[in-house]
Design a protein around this motif. Sequence first.
Motif, PDB file in Angstrom:
ATOM      1  N   HIS A  61       0.672  -0.974  -0.014  1.00 31.70           N
ATOM      2  CA  HIS A  61      -0.004   0.120   0.017  1.00 31.70           C
ATOM      3  C   HIS A  61       0.787   1.133   0.012  1.00 31.70           C
ATOM      4  O   HIS A  61       0.709   2.192  -0.471  1.00 31.70           O
ATOM      5  N   ALA A  62       1.917   1.278   0.834  1.00 30.19           N
ATOM      6  CA  ALA A  62       2.988   2.575   0.895  1.00 30.19           C
ATOM      7  C   ALA A  62       3.419   2.657  -0.525  1.00 30.19           C
ATOM      8  O   ALA A  62       3.625   3.689  -1.060  1.00 30.19           O
ATOM      9  N   THR A 115       0.917   3.919  -3.008  1.00 28.59           N
ATOM     10  CA  THR A 115       0.614   5.455  -2.614  1.00 28.59           C
ATOM     11  C   THR A 115       1.975   6.407  -3.234  1.00 28.59           C
ATOM     12  O   THR A 115       1.560   7.431  -3.705  1.00 28.59           O
ATOM     13  N   SER A 154       1.612   9.010  -5.951  1.00 26.52           N
ATOM     14  CA  SER A 154       1.871  10.347  -5.646  1.00 26.52           C
ATOM     15  C   SER A 154       2.863  11.305  -6.513  1.00 26.52           C
ATOM     16  O   SER A 154       2.670  12.293  -6.811  1.00 26.52           O
ATOM     17  N   GLU A 204      -3.258   8.987  -1.323  1.00 30.13           N
ATOM     18  CA  GLU A 204      -3.967   8.115  -0.366  1.00 30.13           C
ATOM     19  C   GLU A 204      -5.299   7.860  -0.581  1.00 30.13           C
ATOM     20  O   GLU A 204      -5.645   6.922  -0.271  1.00 30.13           O
ATOM     21  N   ARG A 205      -5.951   8.743  -1.251  1.00 31.25           N
ATOM     22  CA  ARG A 205      -7.310   8.457  -1.538  1.00 31.25           C
ATOM     23  C   ARG A 205      -7.520   7.639  -2.427  1.00 31.25           C
ATOM     24  O   ARG A 205      -8.502   6.753  -2.532  1.00 31.25           O
ATOM     25  N   SER A 250      -4.970   5.374  -3.748  1.00 32.80           N
ATOM     26  CA  SER A 250      -4.373   3.755  -3.756  1.00 32.80           C
ATOM     27  C   SER A 250      -5.130   2.677  -3.161  1.00 32.80           C
ATOM     28  O   SER A 250      -4.884   1.529  -3.860  1.00 32.80           O
TER      29      SER A 250
END
Length: 85
Positions: free
Chosen positions: A4-5, A8, A12, A57-58, A60
């Motif tokens: 997830h990171a 993101t 980004s 973040e929204r 991902s």
Amino acid sequence: MSTHAWITALISLVISFVLFGIGAVTILTLPIASTEAQLVLPLIVLVGLLIAPFAAERLSPRFTPGERREEEDDVSSDRTYPRGG
């Protein structure tokens, strides 16, 4: 770092590039703003870098494997797919 990171972070970067491109084209095409481009372009980069992580973040969860939103489950359960053979 979790999946997830990583997703993101990648999203980004892409969002930051898109925001910079939109801002740069807008500033450079306006005659009034193009004279102040040396001051405005770094601000566009900063604003893009500040906004991008929140937008990423929204977005991902849509790209994270194995995670689905409940609305998608409700919509997909109404569909029937023919089986190929």
